[in-house]
Design a protein around this motif. Structure first.
Motif, short mmCIF file in Angstrom:
data_model
loop_
_atom_site.label_atom_id
_atom_site.label_comp_id
_atom_site.label_asym_id
_atom_site.label_seq_id
_atom_site.Cartn_x
_atom_site.Cartn_y
_atom_site.Cartn_z
N TYR A 9 0.82 -1.21 0.00
CA TYR A 9 0.00 0.00 0.00
C TYR A 9 0.86 1.26 0.00
CZ TYR A 9 -4.65 -2.06 0.56
OH TYR A 9 -5.83 -2.72 0.36
N GLU A 40 -0.41 4.73 -0.91
CA GLU A 40 -1.73 4.63 -1.53
C GLU A 40 -2.85 5.28 -0.73
OE1 GLU A 40 -2.86 0.95 -3.37
OE2 GLU A 40 -0.79 0.57 -3.95
N THR A 87 -5.10 7.84 -2.69
CA THR A 87 -6.53 7.62 -2.89
C THR A 87 -7.35 8.72 -2.22
OG1 THR A 87 -6.63 6.11 -1.00
CG2 THR A 87 -6.36 5.13 -3.18
#
Length: 128
Positions: free
Chosen positions: A60, A63, A67
């Motif tokens: 991740y 991320e 996001t």
């Protein structure tokens, strides 16, 4: 020579007037674009939910931050195009959910996605 200048000025004024009049009669966005913007928003929101609330998964890295930025950017489009529902504050609620872990705001934006037809993308069923 003087008539030529008057014609140019008249033509110029006609173009300016046409531009002003077309700007006054704002057109509704194309329904396909609206659906696409809403789908993008709900997809980004669901991705953020999964990364934020699921157990950590290797890879991740940044991320969650990326996001969060993506879902806020998509919310800006929804807000700019006035595609949120009456009384809804999609951009404000998205920022609160993503930046401040506000579960009530997250519930409201998830419900928005369900109302516009993207309930299957949402991580949680808030009706429980």
């Amino acid at each position: 020579m003087r008539k030529t200048n008057k014609r140019k000025v008249s033509a110029f004024l006609a173009v300016v007037l046409a531009g002003v009049l077309s700007a006054c009669g704002e057109q509704e966005p194309d329904p396909e674009r609206v659906a696409s913007w809403r789908e993008d928003y709900c997809w980004d929101l669901s991705t953020w939910q999964r990364i934020t609330h699921d157990p950590p998964v290797k890879g991740y890295g940044n991320e969650p931050v990326l996001t969060a930025a993506a879902v806020i950017s998509a919310a800006k489009v929804i807000d700019r195009e006035h595609l949120d529902h009456e009384g809804s504050h999609i951009l404000h609620d998205t920022v609160e959910a993503v930046s401040h872990n506000d579960r009530d705001a997250e519930k409201r934006v998830s419900e928005y996605c369900a109302e516009v037809g993207f309930e299957t993308l949402m991580k949680y069923d808030w009706a429980e």
